[in-house]
Design a protein around this motif. Sequence first.
Motif, mmCIF file in Angstrom:
data_model
loop_
_atom_site.group_PDB
_atom_site.id
_atom_site.type_symbol
_atom_site.label_atom_id
_atom_site.label_comp_id
_atom_site.label_asym_id
_atom_site.label_seq_id
_atom_site.Cartn_x
_atom_site.Cartn_y
_atom_site.Cartn_z
ATOM 1 N N GLY A 243 19.598 -52.247 -13.153
ATOM 2 C CA GLY A 243 18.794 -50.972 -13.140
ATOM 3 C C GLY A 243 17.487 -51.465 -12.611
ATOM 4 N N GLU A 244 17.525 -52.701 -11.969
ATOM 5 C CA GLU A 244 16.174 -52.999 -10.757
ATOM 6 C C GLU A 244 15.819 -52.327 -9.600
ATOM 7 O OE1 GLU A 244 14.225 -54.643 -11.580
ATOM 8 O OE2 GLU A 244 14.619 -54.971 -14.031
ATOM 9 N N GLY A 245 17.590 -51.694 -9.136
ATOM 10 C CA GLY A 245 17.290 -51.167 -8.006
ATOM 11 C C GLY A 245 17.244 -52.548 -7.002
ATOM 12 N N ALA A 246 16.793 -53.301 -6.955
ATOM 13 C CA ALA A 246 17.095 -53.782 -5.775
ATOM 14 C C ALA A 246 18.438 -54.857 -5.780
ATOM 15 C CB ALA A 246 15.873 -54.964 -5.493
ATOM 16 N N GLU A 247 18.976 -55.681 -4.269
ATOM 17 C CA GLU A 247 20.176 -55.891 -5.139
ATOM 18 C C GLU A 247 20.062 -57.239 -5.435
ATOM 19 O OE1 GLU A 247 24.095 -57.358 -2.670
ATOM 20 O OE2 GLU A 247 22.457 -55.665 -3.362
ATOM 21 N N PRO A 248 20.668 -57.923 -6.179
ATOM 22 C CA PRO A 248 20.519 -59.390 -6.220
ATOM 23 C C PRO A 248 20.358 -60.436 -5.730
ATOM 24 C CG PRO A 248 22.762 -58.116 -7.250
ATOM 25 C CD PRO A 248 22.336 -57.443 -6.266
ATOM 26 N N GLY A 249 19.599 -61.135 -5.746
ATOM 27 C CA GLY A 249 18.463 -62.173 -5.116
ATOM 28 C C GLY A 249 17.341 -61.754 -4.371
ATOM 29 N N THR A 250 17.382 -60.406 -4.369
ATOM 30 C CA THR A 250 15.332 -60.083 -3.809
ATOM 31 C C THR A 250 15.712 -60.031 -4.991
ATOM 32 O OG1 THR A 250 16.609 -57.571 -3.524
ATOM 33 C CG2 THR A 250 17.298 -59.682 -2.240
ATOM 34 N N ARG A 251 13.985 -59.229 -4.840
ATOM 35 C CA ARG A 251 12.920 -58.995 -6.161
ATOM 36 C C ARG A 251 12.064 -57.122 -4.766
ATOM 37 N NH1 ARG A 251 9.699 -62.954 -8.541
ATOM 38 N NH2 ARG A 251 9.488 -61.431 -10.109
ATOM 39 N N ALA A 252 11.638 -56.610 -6.089
ATOM 40 C CA ALA A 252 10.920 -55.369 -5.491
ATOM 41 C C ALA A 252 9.240 -55.960 -5.642
ATOM 42 C CB ALA A 252 11.038 -54.286 -6.731
ATOM 43 N N THR A 253 8.774 -55.095 -5.021
ATOM 44 C CA THR A 253 7.797 -55.796 -4.819
ATOM 45 C C THR A 253 6.661 -55.192 -5.359
ATOM 46 O OG1 THR A 253 6.823 -54.571 -2.098
ATOM 47 C CG2 THR A 253 7.833 -57.645 -2.743
ATOM 48 N N THR A 254 5.586 -54.787 -5.717
ATOM 49 C CA THR A 254 4.512 -54.039 -6.246
ATOM 50 C C THR A 254 4.079 -53.142 -5.126
ATOM 51 O OG1 THR A 254 3.759 -55.961 -8.309
ATOM 52 C CG2 THR A 254 1.833 -53.442 -7.607
ATOM 53 N N CYS A 255 3.649 -51.515 -5.350
ATOM 54 C CA CYS A 255 2.941 -50.852 -4.154
ATOM 55 C C CYS A 255 1.731 -51.450 -3.820
ATOM 56 C CB CYS A 255 3.813 -49.991 -4.536
ATOM 57 S SG CYS A 255 2.530 -48.331 -3.303
ATOM 58 N N PRO A 256 1.486 -52.138 -3.096
ATOM 59 C CA PRO A 256 0.308 -52.027 -2.591
ATOM 60 C C PRO A 256 -1.118 -51.028 -2.805
ATOM 61 C CG PRO A 256 0.851 -51.770 -0.535
ATOM 62 C CD PRO A 256 2.035 -51.681 -1.569
ATOM 63 N N THR A 257 -0.626 -49.957 -2.234
ATOM 64 C CA THR A 257 -1.241 -48.529 -2.813
ATOM 65 C C THR A 257 -1.576 -48.555 -4.137
ATOM 66 O OG1 THR A 257 -0.217 -47.954 -0.485
ATOM 67 C CG2 THR A 257 -1.773 -45.707 -2.021
ATOM 68 N N CYS A 258 -0.822 -48.143 -5.074
ATOM 69 C CA CYS A 258 -1.508 -48.226 -5.691
ATOM 70 C C CYS A 258 -1.382 -49.011 -7.192
ATOM 71 C CB CYS A 258 -0.656 -46.822 -6.482
ATOM 72 S SG CYS A 258 1.046 -47.664 -6.929
ATOM 73 N N ASN A 259 -0.724 -50.088 -6.391
ATOM 74 C CA ASN A 259 -1.233 -51.526 -7.468
ATOM 75 C C ASN A 259 0.129 -51.466 -9.032
ATOM 76 O OD1 ASN A 259 -3.035 -52.443 -6.050
ATOM 77 N ND2 ASN A 259 -4.801 -51.579 -6.492
ATOM 78 N N GLY A 260 1.488 -50.490 -8.858
ATOM 79 C CA GLY A 260 2.280 -50.915 -9.555
ATOM 80 C C GLY A 260 1.668 -49.367 -10.248
ATOM 81 N N ALA A 261 0.616 -48.577 -10.591
ATOM 82 C CA ALA A 261 0.637 -47.332 -11.429
ATOM 83 C C ALA A 261 1.024 -46.215 -10.988
ATOM 84 C CB ALA A 261 -1.179 -47.053 -11.209
ATOM 85 N N GLY A 262 1.698 -46.008 -9.391
ATOM 86 C CA GLY A 262 2.525 -45.147 -9.075
ATOM 87 C C GLY A 262 2.063 -44.239 -8.844
ATOM 88 N N GLN A 263 0.604 -43.774 -9.441
ATOM 89 C CA GLN A 263 -0.243 -42.839 -9.141
ATOM 90 C C GLN A 263 -1.687 -43.257 -8.354
ATOM 91 O OE1 GLN A 263 -1.286 -41.600 -13.715
ATOM 92 N NE2 GLN A 263 -0.119 -39.619 -12.697
ATOM 93 N N VAL A 264 -2.697 -41.973 -7.268
ATOM 94 C CA VAL A 264 -4.059 -42.557 -7.213
ATOM 95 C C VAL A 264 -4.151 -41.480 -7.409
ATOM 96 C CG1 VAL A 264 -2.754 -43.779 -5.064
ATOM 97 C CG2 VAL A 264 -3.194 -41.056 -4.657
ATOM 98 N N ALA A 265 -5.966 -42.260 -7.471
ATOM 99 C CA ALA A 265 -6.968 -41.459 -7.749
ATOM 100 C C ALA A 265 -7.967 -39.981 -6.646
ATOM 101 C CB ALA A 265 -8.003 -41.531 -8.445
ATOM 102 N N GLN A 266 -7.751 -39.424 -6.985
ATOM 103 C CA GLN A 266 -7.903 -37.971 -5.721
ATOM 104 C C GLN A 266 -9.341 -37.221 -6.814
ATOM 105 O OE1 GLN A 266 -5.548 -34.317 -5.237
ATOM 106 N NE2 GLN A 266 -6.464 -34.282 -3.157
ATOM 107 N N SER A 267 -10.460 -37.188 -6.115
ATOM 108 C CA SER A 267 -11.725 -37.207 -6.243
ATOM 109 C C SER A 267 -11.715 -35.300 -6.008
ATOM 110 C CB SER A 267 -12.571 -37.415 -5.785
ATOM 111 O OG SER A 267 -12.834 -38.909 -6.065
ATOM 112 N N GLN A 268 -11.880 -34.440 -7.460
ATOM 113 C CA GLN A 268 -12.946 -33.263 -7.214
ATOM 114 C C GLN A 268 -13.593 -32.954 -8.236
ATOM 115 O OE1 GLN A 268 -9.280 -30.916 -8.312
ATOM 116 N NE2 GLN A 268 -7.686 -31.409 -6.496
ATOM 117 N N GLY A 269 -14.912 -33.518 -7.810
ATOM 118 C CA GLY A 269 -16.410 -32.877 -8.523
ATOM 119 C C GLY A 269 -16.617 -34.140 -9.430
ATOM 120 N N LEU A 270 -16.570 -33.853 -10.054
ATOM 121 C CA LEU A 270 -17.343 -34.630 -11.348
ATOM 122 C C LEU A 270 -16.244 -35.648 -11.711
ATOM 123 C CD1 LEU A 270 -19.405 -35.237 -13.152
ATOM 124 C CD2 LEU A 270 -18.012 -33.718 -14.733
#
Length: 369
Positions: free
Chosen positions: A161-188
């Motif tokens: 279930g890891e998705g990565a070939e055995p012997g390798t590892r997935a890395t944390t996304c540098p853009t969202c730091n693993g959250a899967g989301q980024v903030a988009q500002s809209q006013g307040l």
Amino acid sequence: MNQDWLEKDFYSILEVSKDASQEEIKRAYRKLAQKLHPDANPDDATAEERFKQVSEAYGVIGNEERRKEYDELRRLGATGFAGGSPFGGGQRIRVEDLNDVFGGGLGDLFGGFGGGGGRRAGARRGADTSASLHLSFEDAFHGVTTTVSVRGEATCSRCHGEGAEPGTRATTCPTCNGAGQVAQSQGLFAFPQTCPQCRGAGRLIETPCTNCRGRGVETRTRRIKVKIPAGVKDGATIRLPGKGAPGRQGGPPGDLLVTVSVEKHPLFGRRGNDLTLTVPITFSEATLGTKLEVPTMDGQVTLRVPPGTTSGRTFRVKGRGVTAAKGRPGDLLVKTEIVVPSKPSRDVKRLIEQLGTHDPEDVRAHLRG
């Protein structure tokens, strides 16, 4: 709900105090609505605009639940402007933080964003899957532990279930730091959106698994153990939590729904938790009475048939029916059926003719009126 809730004072618009009762709010709205209604002020743009504001205000604070949300949101907004926000010290209020405060109830109002549940963005619960199980009458009666075969999506047997070939590892996304989301500002407010680099996964796979190509799932047949409770009915559905298709992006697996079909029994029927049984008796047994050895699902019992028993009479044997998880144990319902010989012998005919001379004269008197 939008930024208007923070910028507009609906109490001032309706000309009531913040601690006004719901009845006072209703009376104030009716008074202003009647005064400002477009029919009473034709071609008056100011009155029309004011009428819209009054209607909007009443739509919020005129409803008790929405009023509570409105009051709490303005309290939090005021705290945030003062520089002491409970959401981390900043002045911008995050939608997911509001969801935490309101128990997740604001997610739909903000387009389904946020959640505060600790799960990665894009996490999806696995689909429920179904299977069929055929049982004998005996197994359904006593209960059984067996297995069912389910073909469909399952956790990849190579990468687990890891998705990565055995012997390798997935890395944390540098853009969202693993959250899967980024903030988009809209006013307040700061609205979250799916991370464009990892597409909500929260991680990056440089060497995908050769079996599942990075998906973490494959199609195969699984053998799953299922415990069937005693007394299960034909057509019943057994739910096995977490035994369905695997979730995506860290989401939980679905459930497995097993539909049970029960074979018919050559002797017994079922009516709720009661079992039914028809036993043949002779004319002499019905007339003189007898004792019968009657089968049950757990051995035999002796049934006393009293003299003068008619065909179709039902006897109840307590506690010999279905013992289900819910409800009292059922009984065995034994129905008698008098068997008439289709080709009686000469001696039998003579005996029946002699018996006929002793038949009561009034047996069919009611038919003669």
